[in-house]
Every structure is written in C-alpha cells, then in structure tokens.
Design an enzyme around this catalytic site. Structure first.
Site, PDB file in Angstrom:
ATOM      1  N   CYS A  46       0.788  -1.230   0.000  1.00 28.24           N
ATOM      2  CA  CYS A  46       0.000   0.000   0.000  1.00 28.24           C
ATOM      3  C   CYS A  46       0.827   1.291   0.000  1.00 28.24           C
ATOM      4  O   CYS A  46       0.467   2.248  -0.701  1.00 28.24           O
ATOM      5  CB  CYS A  46      -1.022   0.003   1.138  1.00 28.24           C
ATOM      6  SG  CYS A  46      -0.471  -0.687   2.682  1.00 28.24           S
ATOM      7  N   HIS A  70      -5.860  -1.209  -4.268  1.00 33.39           N
ATOM      8  CA  HIS A  70      -6.146  -0.046  -3.436  1.00 33.39           C
ATOM      9  C   HIS A  70      -6.958   0.932  -4.264  1.00 33.39           C
ATOM     10  O   HIS A  70      -6.592   1.262  -5.389  1.00 33.39           O
ATOM     11  CB  HIS A  70      -4.848   0.597  -2.946  1.00 33.39           C
ATOM     12  CG  HIS A  70      -4.086  -0.302  -2.017  1.00 33.39           C
ATOM     13  ND1 HIS A  70      -3.041  -1.095  -2.447  1.00 33.39           N
ATOM     14  CD2 HIS A  70      -4.245  -0.566  -0.698  1.00 33.39           C
ATOM     15  CE1 HIS A  70      -2.577  -1.793  -1.425  1.00 33.39           C
ATOM     16  NE2 HIS A  70      -3.290  -1.504  -0.361  1.00 33.39           N
TER      17      HIS A  70
END
Length: 648
Positions: A333, A384
């Site tokens: 991430c 994401h």
C-alpha cells in the site's frame, strides 16, 4: 446462562429484574464453556498423575481446547493414555465446578506453588496486553474485574479435589462433559507466546456435546489430513520448500506454475474488465517510506532486518557518506500511495483503482510457518482504491460484488460476512464520530444488500476504520477468511493525499484496501484442499492425457492430442513403456480430468474413448464431439469427476 448480557454459571443468583437468557451446549458460547470445563479436567488429571506439574493456562480454541504445563520431561503418547483414563474417572465422579471470589492476596496465598498463575495475578486489569501476550488467552484467567477461583468439589464428601484461577463460567459438574471428548496432540509453546519466556508443554483436546459429534469431527480431521495441501503438493509435483532457499520460501514446479498462471490470468482479465489498472512496484524501499506509513513502528517485529546500502568510503576506508537502511516490503500500500501522489488529482480521477500482484515479505517465526498458508514470502493480489467520501458506499458495493463473483469463478459459493466496527472505548480509535458513523453505515448497507449472513463485530475494527471480512466454507465444512474490504482514512492523512473537488477545494480521499485472495499462495492451498487436488478442468495442470491401448495406436491418438493442443487444451500423449493399466493408474493418481483411450474400434470409427477420475467411461465418442466437449468444460470452468459431469 446470560444475565444482563454477561455469561454466568447456572448457580448464579439472579434478581427479579435481571434479563436472563439460556445458553445451550451446542451454541458457540456453550461449546466454549464445555471445552473450557474439559480443559480444567485435563489439568486436574495431569496434576493427579504428576503433582509437580505447574499450570499455565487452558483456554477454549476453535474446535477444542488446550492446557499448558511446565513439567520436567516432555509428555509422551503413553502419558496421554494415562491422562485420558484419569480424565474419564474425574468426569464420572460428577465433581461440581464452584466459583469463589478472592482478593489478590488470597489468590497469591492459595496458588503460591503456581508461578505462572502468580504472574497472571500481577497482570490483573491488563490481561491480553503487553509484550508477548499475543493470542495466548490470558483473559480466561484474569481480567479487569474481580479475581475468581473455581473449585472442583467432590459431590459425596463436599471436599475440594482441585482448584484453578479462572474467570469461568463452567458447566455445573464434570459429568455433563459426557463422552464426546478426546485428547488430540502434543506440542511445545512459549509462555505467553514470547520466545523470551519458558517453553511449556501443551496438550490439545477437543470436546463436543455427543459422541456422534466427536466422531463426525474426527472424520473431518481424517478427511482434512488426506487433503493437506503440503501432502498433495508433493504427490502432484506442484511446489516445494527447498532447504537451500530457506524456511517459508516456496518454489513453484511446472505443474503448480500452470495452476497459478491460470489463477492470475483469470483474475487479471476480470480486474481490467472491472476498471482496475495494474501497477508494478519494487520489493525493497528505504526505511523512510515505512516510517511514514507507520509500518516500521507498528510491525517492526514482523519485518525482516534492514539491508544497509549506499555507504561511501574514501581511499583510506573512512565513511564519507553514511549508509541507508532498506527494508523488504511487508505491504504494497505505501508504494501505491506514492503512485497516487505523483501528480495532482481531481475528483474526475476518482475512483482510482490500482491493482498489483505484489510479492511481500514477513519475518514469521519458524514455528508459525505452515505450508503455503503461512510463509515468509508471498504474493498479494493487492488492490487499493482512492475514492471521495460520497463514492465510498458505491465503490464498496462494487468491490464486494466483484469479490463474490470472482470466488464463484473458482468454485466457492458458501459465504458469510463480518463487519468489524469500533466500540465505545473512545481512546482506541482515531477519526471523527462523523467519519465512523458514515463509513460504518456505508459498509453495513453494502453487506446487507449482498443478502449474505452478516455478523457485526463491535471493537474488532482497525484503529482507523471499519472493514468487511468475507468468509467461505470449503468442501469439508472448514471456514476460511479470504477477502477484506478495509476503509482507511489514516494513510491518506499520513501521506497528505489530496484531490481537488468540484467546488475547487482540496480534500482528502478515502483509501479502500482490498485483497481478493489474501495471498495467491494461501488461496492456492485452500483450493488445493477444497478440491483434494482434483481441480476443475480449466485449472488442472494437465487437462487430457492420451493412452493408446497398444503402441500401434499411438500415432492415431497423437493426432487427436495435437488437435486438442491447437484448441488450447493442455494435453499430453503417454508413450512410456508402462502397460496400459499402469498408465491409467498413474494418471488417475495425478487426477487428470480426461484420460483418452484409443484402440482398434476407435481408430476404425474415428472415435476416442473417455475414462474419468472416478473410473467411469464413455466409449466411442466422435473426435470432433470429444474435442468440443472438452473445450466446453474448460470454457464453462466446470468440475468434471464422473461421466455424467460431461455427458449428462
């Protein structure tokens, strides 16, 4: 029973205005009480046989219980037999479980010979917190409230036969444990889960309301052992863990690589069709990135040690430029965030959906490693999404529908959801009440709209936002947690992410973490066990194998195999010197979906005969029809075990 929402023993005195609810023994609460009571009987039996054994803790766990002991010599299988007999005697005696409230000093005096219990008394009010506590369930012993000891009381003499520090509740007496229990295995475990502490001996067991339920559980265990992905991985030549590479680091063999490739390519096609863009990021990064993301603070123990690079020295060896610490990435991430941050973003750019099959590394303890399900290097099918607050519910809905649809492609179809929320302990959570209410309501609406069973879990959210976890049951009834939809305003804040909204104002996006498989390795292991190695045709490493009745039919059958290959079928011709029956046994063991057999009748009639995984057959199928049926089974992602699966 539950009294005003709290679990209590049946002997508890209740007031007229108390709200009292029954707890049945086959409910989750009832099973935990049954199993914890059985754990007490186990500990009593051990100390009857070995009075010098020191007690750790004995909590209920999934499908059973355990109890830890400090003993001079490790337990043996013969010890288990003796403990089993002693437990049976205690259960038949019908000893009563009697609760007593004690002060800290009284507890210390009564348990003066139990050093681990004394340590837990010192932790009262902070059970389950602190270094090394992990998942070791100290809360079964002590909590923030009063201390209690449970006496096992002989029903005839009224004397206390044994006692243990415990919060309870318990069954009224040991006879209620019945005969649906068994001791299962031995293990070693560090006290409170820390390698810095003493290593104790752990005895595992299981307990069920009836003998029939115990037998059903034992049958499930036997079936699970047959399906163990580590065993199947060796037998089917799919993957291995070479010692030369290191623990928890897998290599994929050609046949396993085929399955993984099919999984990844199918997922990639589906992602692109659903508006995701694939990105690629490196395996290592300077420490600054993980300091900013807070991974290096929160998860340092789970990260590999740093790699020192970029140091410069002069001719005399003096350092002219200090080195920089680099870390193997534990998560993708932070790097996806940097892609978002690379340039200014507008509301028109959102939602932004980034996807990556990104390999990450976790410094797992060697004792925690387990095949492909717990490794040190694995590939996350990570996504994401960066969304505006008003896009959150719509995007989360799309994500959940996408996840469920994808998992159904792989043959999983028994799902339920858990919504992890905050609770009333205000100091545990960051962010405004408005954010929590909005995001929790959005996920709740998404979950309810799915029509799946939903369980709300107060207090189980991440400190920065709620999440939905999707769980699935496999072919033998085991539950696996797979996909997660996590709402995160925290990392956008830490990295100062922005977008320009319609009103010209710069605002923070919300980030959605979404893992579909969790990790490709773990999902592969789940599928391997779910199908017991007999993958649906589209995933099978070899989809069809040709077995000529005699060498003279190899050329004819080879022509059919060539046509199958031209149609994109993974087909092979077995021209080994083995007899036909041995070839059939070999490819049946390798769980090949279609064995194509040809002899004189097939050659004369321009046909081919099918043999299936269960031994059923279909003879004399015209070649064009055979190829069409095989191709259709692949395109439909069909599971084919029997003749009727293809020809019904």
């Amino acid at each position: 029973m539950r009294v005003n929402g709290e679990l209590r023993d049946l002997a508890t005195t209740v007031a007229d205005d108390d709200v009292v609810e029954p707890v049945t023994i086959d409910s989750p609460d009832g099973l935990n009480i049954l199993r914890h009571s059985t754990a007490h009987v186990l500990a009593q039996a051990v100390q009857r046989i070995n009075p010098d054994a020191k007690l750790g803790i004995g909590p209920p766990v999934s499908d059973g219980f355990y109890y830890d002991f400090d003993v001079a010599e490790p337990f043996t299988p013969d010890d288990l037999k003796a403990i089993d007999k002693e437990m049976a005697r205690i259960i038949r005696q019908g000893q009563r479980f009697v609760r007593r409230v004690v002060t800290d000093d009284e507890a210390r005096a009564e348990l003066a010979d139990e050093p681990y219990k004394l340590e837990l008394i010192g932790l009262k009010g902070a059970a389950g917190h602190g270094e090394g506590s992990g998942d070791d369930h100290e809360s079964v012993e002590v909590g923030a409230g009063e201390l209690t000891i449970y006496d096992n009381v002989d029903p005839k003499s009224g004397e206390t036969a044994w006692k243990d520090l415990c919060r309870g509740p318990h069954l009224p007496n040991t006879r209620m444990i019945g005969n649906g229990w068994a001791l299962t295995r031995l293990a070693a475990a560090y006290w409170r889960g820390s390698e810095k502490n003493a290593q104790l001996q752990r005895i595992y067991g299981t307990a069920w309301p009836t003998k029939d339920e115990l037998r059903a559980y034992q049958h499930r265990l036997e079936e699970a052992a047959k399906r163990d992905h580590r065993k199947l991985g060796r037998e089917l030549d799919l993957f291995s863990f070479p010692d030369e590479i290191g623990s928890g680091l897998s290599v994929w063999h050609p046949r396993g690589g085929v399955v993984r490739m099919e999984m990844e390519q199918h997922a990639r096609r589906r992602h692109i069709a659903d508006g995701y863009t694939y990105v690629y990021t490196p395996h290592i990064s300077k420490e600054d990135l993980f300091l900013q993301s807070n991974h290096l603070v929160t998860y340092k123990e789970g990260m590999f040690p740093p790699i020192v690079m970029d140091e410069e020295r002069d001719a005399e060896g003096n350092i002219t430029k200090p080195g920089q610490d680099y870390y193997l990435k534990p998560m993708n991430c932070p790097m996806h965030i940097l892609i978002y941050k690379e340039r200014a973003r507008s509301y028109r750019d959102l939602p932004m959906r980034l996807a990556e099959n990104g390999t990450v590394y976790r410094n797992e303890l060697s004792g925690a490693l387990h095949g492909l399900t717990r490794v040190r290097g694995f590939t996350q099918d990570d996504s994401h999404l960066f969304v505006t607050p008003d896009q959150l519910e719509e995007e989360a809905t799309k994500v959940l529908h996408f996840v469920i649809s994808m998992l159904r492609d792989f043959g999983l179809d028994d799902f339920e959801l858990e919504l992890s929320m905050r609770d009333d302990q205000g100091d545990k959570w960051i962010g405004s009440d408005e954010f929590w209410d909005h995001s929790t309501d959005a996920l709740r609406n998404v979950a309810r709209a799915s029509g799946l069973k939903l369980t709300e879990m107060p207090g189980e959210a991440a400190f920065y936002g709620p999440k939905i976890d999707l769980k699935t049951r496999d072919a033998i009834g085991r539950t696996w947690q797979l996909s997660t939809v996590q709402v995160d305003p925290n990392l956008p804040e830490r990295f100062e992410l922005e977008f320009t909204d319609r009103d010209g104002e710069r605002k923070r996006p919300i980030m959605i973490h979404r893992a579909l498989f969790g990790s490709i390795e773990r999902f592969f292991a789940i599928l391997l066990e779910h199908y017991a190695g007999a993958f649906p045709v589209w995933l099978a490493p070899v989809q069809a194998v040709g077995i000529p009745v005699a060498d003279e039919y190899a050329e004819y059958l080879g022509g059919i195999i060539d046509r199958l290959r031209q149609e994109g079928v993974r087909a092979e011709l077995d021209t080994s010197d083995d007899r036909m029956q041995k070839k059939i046994r070999t490819h049946t063991t390798q769980k090949v979906p279609f064995q194509l057999i040809a002899g004189e009748n097939d050659r004369a009639g321009q046909t081919v005969s099918f043999r299936f995984r269960d031994g059923s057959q279909e003879n004399g199928v015209p070649i064009d029809a055979a190829i069409a049926r095989i191709r259709a089974a692949i395109d439909d992602r069909r599971q084919v075990i029997t003749r009727d699966d293809l020809f019904a």
